[in-house]
Design a protein around this motif. Structure first.
Motif, mmCIF file in Angstrom:
data_model
loop_
_atom_site.group_PDB
_atom_site.id
_atom_site.type_symbol
_atom_site.label_atom_id
_atom_site.label_comp_id
_atom_site.label_asym_id
_atom_site.label_seq_id
_atom_site.Cartn_x
_atom_site.Cartn_y
_atom_site.Cartn_z
ATOM 1 N N SER A 209 0.846 -1.200 0.000
ATOM 2 C CA SER A 209 0.000 0.000 0.000
ATOM 3 C C SER A 209 0.874 1.240 0.000
ATOM 4 O O SER A 209 2.052 1.178 0.352
ATOM 5 C CB SER A 209 -0.890 0.026 1.247
ATOM 6 N N PHE A 212 0.917 4.219 5.372
ATOM 7 C CA PHE A 212 0.938 3.261 6.480
ATOM 8 C C PHE A 212 -0.279 2.335 6.508
ATOM 9 O O PHE A 212 -0.489 1.632 7.499
ATOM 10 C CB PHE A 212 1.024 4.020 7.821
ATOM 11 N N LYS A 214 -0.951 -0.465 4.965
ATOM 12 C CA LYS A 214 -0.561 -1.882 5.081
ATOM 13 C C LYS A 214 -0.146 -2.233 6.511
ATOM 14 O O LYS A 214 -0.495 -3.301 7.045
ATOM 15 C CB LYS A 214 0.587 -2.201 4.122
ATOM 16 N N ASP A 215 0.585 -1.301 7.173
ATOM 17 C CA ASP A 215 1.062 -1.544 8.540
ATOM 18 C C ASP A 215 -0.108 -1.561 9.532
ATOM 19 O O ASP A 215 -0.158 -2.391 10.437
ATOM 20 C CB ASP A 215 2.077 -0.473 8.948
ATOM 21 N N GLN A 216 -1.054 -0.623 9.317
ATOM 22 C CA GLN A 216 -2.232 -0.575 10.188
ATOM 23 C C GLN A 216 -3.076 -1.833 10.006
ATOM 24 O O GLN A 216 -3.585 -2.403 10.976
ATOM 25 C CB GLN A 216 -3.063 0.673 9.862
ATOM 26 N N TYR A 218 -1.999 -4.795 8.967
ATOM 27 C CA TYR A 218 -1.231 -5.920 9.531
ATOM 28 C C TYR A 218 -1.469 -6.014 11.038
ATOM 29 O O TYR A 218 -1.756 -7.096 11.578
ATOM 30 C CB TYR A 218 0.254 -5.718 9.227
ATOM 31 N N GLU A 219 -1.390 -4.867 11.728
ATOM 32 C CA GLU A 219 -1.608 -4.840 13.180
ATOM 33 C C GLU A 219 -3.043 -5.246 13.529
ATOM 34 O O GLU A 219 -3.281 -6.023 14.466
ATOM 35 C CB GLU A 219 -1.312 -3.441 13.733
ATOM 36 N N LYS A 237 1.884 -16.246 10.373
ATOM 37 C CA LYS A 237 2.243 -14.830 10.498
ATOM 38 C C LYS A 237 3.567 -14.515 9.802
ATOM 39 O O LYS A 237 3.729 -13.454 9.183
ATOM 40 C CB LYS A 237 2.333 -14.455 11.988
ATOM 41 N N CYS A 242 5.310 -6.798 4.511
ATOM 42 C CA CYS A 242 4.788 -5.460 4.197
ATOM 43 C C CYS A 242 5.733 -4.730 3.238
ATOM 44 O O CYS A 242 6.933 -4.621 3.512
ATOM 45 C CB CYS A 242 4.615 -4.640 5.473
ATOM 46 N N HIS A 244 5.963 -1.405 -0.012
ATOM 47 C CA HIS A 244 5.350 -0.163 -0.503
ATOM 48 C C HIS A 244 4.813 -0.335 -1.920
ATOM 49 O O HIS A 244 5.428 -0.993 -2.759
ATOM 50 C CB HIS A 244 6.380 0.974 -0.498
#
Length: 382
Positions: A209, A212, A214-216, A218-219, A237, A242, A244
């Motif tokens: 993505s 952020f 993708k990071d959000q 993932y969490e 997992k 992740c 860009h």
């Protein structure tokens, strides 16, 4: 592999019409063919022709022959199969019972008939003809409110799901609405990942993505997995990566896949999984020898107790021309699957398959030790 036609009866006899499209499909075909099967395909045959003047010459004519298979040779360099056998159907150019060698190559249709199609052969057709079964890599390309869940193959990318959600803008006084919208969007993407990604096949999942997102995601996904005790996501997992991308559209995958870091991670993932399975076996053999076994006698004994957790077997062993041995192996494969175990069929074209071949061609990691598992395996080596 293209499946053109399939006609297999309740007694497991019947035929399939297939077209192999590449080298891997040719290897699948090699593993499907067995002496005693019948194979029908177009071929060139040299025939004698008598002219009006009485002189005799020879011409090469294209005809369709059906042979009873006696010998199969796989030419990996030319990516071709040479299949020898006797003609079993009337033909104007070839006598009944005459020998002929059919040459199978990519993009040439053929009909394969068997007196009995077993589960191993049927599984191989399903794997070869279902693109998703060959997808080692999956990807979720996303931006806020838009996501594409894709399967990445060597020749194409399949979009399995598109998720589009209207998310309220983040304005003063409406932050809560925005967060609810994001949560709803993330939840839909998680459901699509669970539904469309087969983690037994897929070895890496790219989350791509801009910013952020993708990071959000993932969490959020793994916090939900812990809350709902979703073992599939938790156990896999480590497969998520992740990266860009400039947008959440499918075309952004192109820039993701050429990233050197991603390329290194994705290199030969299928072979890597085979190597890991073999390493797990050797590790078990060294540290917990009572929970590892190899050789047909030991495997049979372990299978009788439903003790096999992971079965490792070479496709070379499954091609055995010994009918009784092959039936025995297919029964073991089916039994392991029925008891919830994992069956890994190793390609003898890979280094891991060669290593397993040197270790009798069949091995297993057990759920629990089996008493008196010290029988000699010398008679099983070949």
């Amino acid at each position: 592999m293209k499946l053109i036609y399939r006609d297999i009866g309740k007694d497991s006899s019947g035929q399939v019409t297939l077209v192999a499209e590449d080298g891997e499909d040719m290897w699948h075909t090699y593993n499907l063919l067995q002496p005693g099967d019948s194979l029908r395909a177009s071929t060139l045959r040299k025939v004698q022709v008598e002219s009006n003047t009485g002189s005799v010459g020879s011409n090469r004519v294209r005809t369709t022959l059906t042979i009873a298979i006696e010998a199969i040779d796989f030419d990996s360099q030319a990516c071709m199969l040479h299949v020898k056998g006797r003609n079993i159907q009337e033909n104007q150019y070839v006598k009944m019972g005459a020998y002929h060698t059919l040459d199978l190559e990519p993009n040439r249709k053929f009909v394969l008939a068997k007196k009995s199609w077993d589960s191993v052969h049927l599984d191989r057709i399903n794997v070869a003809c279902d693109p998703s079964q060959n997808a080692d890599v999956a990807a979720v390309v996303m931006q806020e409110g838009l996501a594409h869940v894709c399967l990445v193959l060597a020749s194409m990318t399949l979009v399995r799901a598109k998720i589009e959600t209207q998310i309220p803008r983040k304005r003063k006084g409406s932050v809560q609405q925005h967060d609810k919208g994001v949560e709803k969007f993330f939840d839909s993407v998680v459901q699509a990942v669970i539904r469309h990604i087969n983690f037994e096949v897929v070895k890496c999942v790219l989350l791509a993505s801009p910013g952020f997102v993708k990071d959000q995601f993932y969490e959020y996904m793994f916090s939900q997995a812990v809350k709902t005790d979703n073992k599939t996501l938790i156990e896999n997992k480590s497969k998520f990566l992740c990266v860009h991308s400039s947008t959440g559209f499918k075309h952004s995958l192109k820039e993701v896949l050429v990233d050197p870091a991603v390329s290194a991670r994705l290199s030969d993932t299928k072979a890597a999984s085979e190597i890991k399975a073999l390493q797990d076996f050797y590790k078990t053999l060294q540290n917990e020898p009572d929970k590892a076994c190899y050789g047909i006698k030991q495997i049979e004994k372990a299978n009788e107790s439903d003790a096999i957790d992971t079965l490792l077997i070479t496709d070379g062993l499954l091609r055995s021309q010994d009918v009784q041995l092959r039936k025995k192996l297919v029964t073991i494969v089916d039994s392991v699957k029925d008891s919830g175990g994992v069956v890994r069929v190793f390609s003898s074209m890979h280094i891991s398959g060669e290593q397993l071949g040197q270790l009798t061609g069949v091995a297993a990691i057990l759920r629990f030790p089996i008493p008196d598992m010290s029988d000699s395996e010398s008679s099983d080596d070949d």
